[in-house]
Scaffold this motif. Sequence first.
Motif, PDB file in Angstrom:
ATOM      1  N   LYS A 153     -10.688  14.756  -4.525  1.00 50.07           N
ATOM      2  CA  LYS A 153     -11.595  13.603  -4.614  1.00 50.07           C
ATOM      3  C   LYS A 153     -10.884  12.417  -5.267  1.00 50.07           C
ATOM      4  CE  LYS A 153     -16.358  13.379  -5.346  1.00 50.07           C
ATOM      5  NZ  LYS A 153     -17.543  13.807  -6.063  1.00 50.07           N
ATOM      6  N   ASP A 154     -10.157  12.669  -6.357  1.00 56.06           N
ATOM      7  CA  ASP A 154      -9.400  11.604  -7.028  1.00 56.06           C
ATOM      8  C   ASP A 154      -8.278  11.072  -6.133  1.00 56.06           C
ATOM      9  OD1 ASP A 154     -11.028  11.882  -9.247  1.00 56.06           O
ATOM     10  OD2 ASP A 154      -9.567  13.049 -10.398  1.00 56.06           O
ATOM     11  N   LEU A 155      -7.648  11.964  -5.387  1.00 57.97           N
ATOM     12  CA  LEU A 155      -6.564  11.590  -4.488  1.00 57.97           C
ATOM     13  C   LEU A 155      -7.057  10.680  -3.372  1.00 57.97           C
ATOM     14  CD1 LEU A 155      -3.678  12.020  -3.266  1.00 57.97           C
ATOM     15  CD2 LEU A 155      -4.617  14.059  -2.145  1.00 57.97           C
ATOM     16  N   THR A 156      -8.214  11.001  -2.818  1.00 57.41           N
ATOM     17  CA  THR A 156      -8.707  10.247  -1.664  1.00 57.41           C
ATOM     18  C   THR A 156      -9.577   9.046  -2.032  1.00 57.41           C
ATOM     19  OG1 THR A 156     -10.590  11.760  -1.397  1.00 57.41           O
ATOM     20  CG2 THR A 156      -8.583  12.249  -0.131  1.00 57.41           C
ATOM     21  N   GLU A 157     -10.018   8.963  -3.265  1.00 55.40           N
ATOM     22  CA  GLU A 157     -10.893   7.844  -3.675  1.00 55.40           C
ATOM     23  C   GLU A 157     -10.309   6.478  -3.321  1.00 55.40           C
ATOM     24  OE1 GLU A 157     -13.984   5.664  -4.860  1.00 55.40           O
ATOM     25  OE2 GLU A 157     -13.986   7.845  -4.682  1.00 55.40           O
ATOM     26  N   PRO A 158      -9.024   6.188  -3.629  1.00 56.00           N
ATOM     27  CA  PRO A 158      -8.494   4.858  -3.318  1.00 56.00           C
ATOM     28  C   PRO A 158      -8.043   4.691  -1.858  1.00 56.00           C
ATOM     29  CG  PRO A 158      -6.867   6.117  -4.530  1.00 56.00           C
ATOM     30  CD  PRO A 158      -8.105   6.965  -4.448  1.00 56.00           C
ATOM     31  N   VAL A 159      -8.225   5.705  -1.042  1.00 55.46           N
ATOM     32  CA  VAL A 159      -7.775   5.676   0.355  1.00 55.46           C
ATOM     33  C   VAL A 159      -8.784   4.912   1.208  1.00 55.46           C
ATOM     34  CG1 VAL A 159      -7.409   7.119   2.409  1.00 55.46           C
ATOM     35  CG2 VAL A 159      -6.407   7.790   0.206  1.00 55.46           C
ATOM     36  N   ASP A 160      -8.260   3.951   1.996  1.00 56.03           N
ATOM     37  CA  ASP A 160      -9.140   3.240   2.920  1.00 56.03           C
ATOM     38  C   ASP A 160      -8.658   3.318   4.372  1.00 56.03           C
ATOM     39  OD1 ASP A 160      -7.095   1.362   3.120  1.00 56.03           O
ATOM     40  OD2 ASP A 160      -8.214  -0.251   2.176  1.00 56.03           O
ATOM     41  N   THR A 161      -7.619   4.118   4.619  1.00 55.89           N
ATOM     42  CA  THR A 161      -7.109   4.310   5.977  1.00 55.89           C
ATOM     43  C   THR A 161      -6.503   5.703   6.080  1.00 55.89           C
ATOM     44  OG1 THR A 161      -6.531   1.956   6.074  1.00 55.89           O
ATOM     45  CG2 THR A 161      -5.587   3.371   7.775  1.00 55.89           C
ATOM     46  N   ASP A 188      -4.936   2.620  -0.623  1.00 55.79           N
ATOM     47  CA  ASP A 188      -3.940   3.580  -0.183  1.00 55.79           C
ATOM     48  C   ASP A 188      -4.276   4.086   1.212  1.00 55.79           C
ATOM     49  OD1 ASP A 188      -2.770   3.358  -2.679  1.00 55.79           O
ATOM     50  OD2 ASP A 188      -3.607   5.236  -3.442  1.00 55.79           O
ATOM     51  N   MET A 189      -3.254   4.659   1.857  1.00 62.14           N
ATOM     52  CA  MET A 189      -3.417   5.331   3.138  1.00 62.14           C
ATOM     53  C   MET A 189      -3.035   6.789   2.934  1.00 62.14           C
ATOM     54  SD  MET A 189      -1.747   2.482   5.690  1.00 62.14           S
ATOM     55  CE  MET A 189      -0.128   2.619   4.943  1.00 62.14           C
ATOM     56  N   ILE A 190      -3.588   7.664   3.768  1.00 67.78           N
ATOM     57  CA  ILE A 190      -3.259   9.079   3.662  1.00 67.78           C
ATOM     58  C   ILE A 190      -2.990   9.621   5.055  1.00 67.78           C
ATOM     59  CG2 ILE A 190      -5.629   9.988   3.817  1.00 67.78           C
ATOM     60  CD1 ILE A 190      -4.749  11.885   1.428  1.00 67.78           C
ATOM     61  N   ARG A 208       0.837  -1.203   0.000  1.00 70.94           N
ATOM     62  CA  ARG A 208       0.000   0.000   0.000  1.00 70.94           C
ATOM     63  C   ARG A 208       0.872   1.253   0.000  1.00 70.94           C
ATOM     64  NH1 ARG A 208      -3.595  -0.904   5.221  1.00 70.94           N
ATOM     65  NH2 ARG A 208      -4.954   0.650   4.306  1.00 70.94           N
ATOM     66  N   LYS A 209       0.350   2.318  -0.600  1.00 70.30           N
ATOM     67  CA  LYS A 209       1.032   3.610  -0.612  1.00 70.30           C
ATOM     68  C   LYS A 209       0.577   4.447   0.569  1.00 70.30           C
ATOM     69  CE  LYS A 209       1.740   4.623  -5.481  1.00 70.30           C
ATOM     70  NZ  LYS A 209       1.411   5.577  -6.545  1.00 70.30           N
ATOM     71  N   LEU A 210       1.500   5.262   1.076  1.00 71.80           N
ATOM     72  CA  LEU A 210       1.156   6.270   2.076  1.00 71.80           C
ATOM     73  C   LEU A 210       1.321   7.639   1.425  1.00 71.80           C
ATOM     74  CD1 LEU A 210       0.318   7.190   4.869  1.00 71.80           C
ATOM     75  CD2 LEU A 210       2.724   7.037   5.573  1.00 71.80           C
ATOM     76  N   LYS A 211       0.211   8.363   1.347  1.00 73.02           N
ATOM     77  CA  LYS A 211       0.191   9.684   0.738  1.00 73.02           C
ATOM     78  C   LYS A 211       0.142  10.745   1.830  1.00 73.02           C
ATOM     79  CE  LYS A 211      -2.807   8.006  -2.990  1.00 73.02           C
ATOM     80  NZ  LYS A 211      -4.130   8.205  -3.616  1.00 73.02           N
ATOM     81  N   LEU A 212       0.814  11.844   1.590  1.00 64.56           N
ATOM     82  CA  LEU A 212       0.724  13.014   2.464  1.00 64.56           C
ATOM     83  C   LEU A 212      -0.042  14.092   1.724  1.00 64.56           C
ATOM     84  CD1 LEU A 212       1.458  14.857   4.884  1.00 64.56           C
ATOM     85  CD2 LEU A 212       3.582  15.401   3.666  1.00 64.56           C
ATOM     86  N   GLN A 213      -1.101  14.600   2.340  1.00 68.23           N
ATOM     87  CA  GLN A 213      -1.821  15.751   1.803  1.00 68.23           C
ATOM     88  C   GLN A 213      -1.751  16.843   2.851  1.00 68.23           C
ATOM     89  OE1 GLN A 213      -6.016  15.281   0.893  1.00 68.23           O
ATOM     90  NE2 GLN A 213      -6.278  17.488   0.824  1.00 68.23           N
ATOM     91  N   ILE A 242       6.785   8.198   3.532  1.00 70.50           N
ATOM     92  CA  ILE A 242       5.810   8.824   2.632  1.00 70.50           C
ATOM     93  C   ILE A 242       6.143   8.415   1.204  1.00 70.50           C
ATOM     94  CG2 ILE A 242       4.834  10.995   1.783  1.00 70.50           C
ATOM     95  CD1 ILE A 242       4.266  10.612   4.756  1.00 70.50           C
ATOM     96  N   ASP A 243       5.144   7.903   0.488  1.00 68.45           N
ATOM     97  CA  ASP A 243       5.344   7.499  -0.901  1.00 68.45           C
ATOM     98  C   ASP A 243       4.990   8.607  -1.886  1.00 68.45           C
ATOM     99  OD1 ASP A 243       6.063   4.645  -0.461  1.00 68.45           O
ATOM    100  OD2 ASP A 243       4.066   4.604   0.444  1.00 68.45           O
TER     101      ASP A 243
END
Length: 164
Positions: free
Chosen positions: A39-47, A119-121, A2-7, A138-139
């Motif tokens: 919205k596109d950034l967070t769509e695949p986020v589940d954590t 993905d996670m954010i 899984r990827k970890l995104k920083l917003q 952070i990925d």
Amino acid sequence: MRKLKLQVQMSVDGYIAGVNGEMDWMMWNWGDDINNYVKDLTEPVDTILLGRKLAEGFIPHWAAAYDVPETREDSRKMVETPKVVFTKTLSKSEWERTILAAGNLEEEVRSLKMKHGGDMIVYGGGSFVSALISKGLIDDYHLFINPTLLGAGMPIFQSLTQMQ
């Protein structure tokens, strides 16, 4: 994995909050282009990953927005997505859909990355995000640069010892 995104929103000079945690300089009236991007950034986020300090304001803020019919849809993702709050001081979660992580930060995040899922954010919180950055966890970086110079405040890149 899984990827970890920083917003995060930040000033031109690299601060995510003022000296006393002020965030009144941030732009919130985004146009459709930025709203669609988020919205596109967070769509695949589940954590959602949060540090304890940010969680204390973040979770109640979004829960309150969810209770208002006019802001329910905008807050749905933040409320309904499971959260992991990293803490050394709490022993029990007081929030719905939230678990606590109190172990070694790097080990906990690497373990979450290895689990099956989307993905996670991670959102703001200076020392928490700085620790994630310094450990190379952070990925993807999604930095929303506000046209403001603060001169001083809460940075997130102060712990770097090598190029990331």
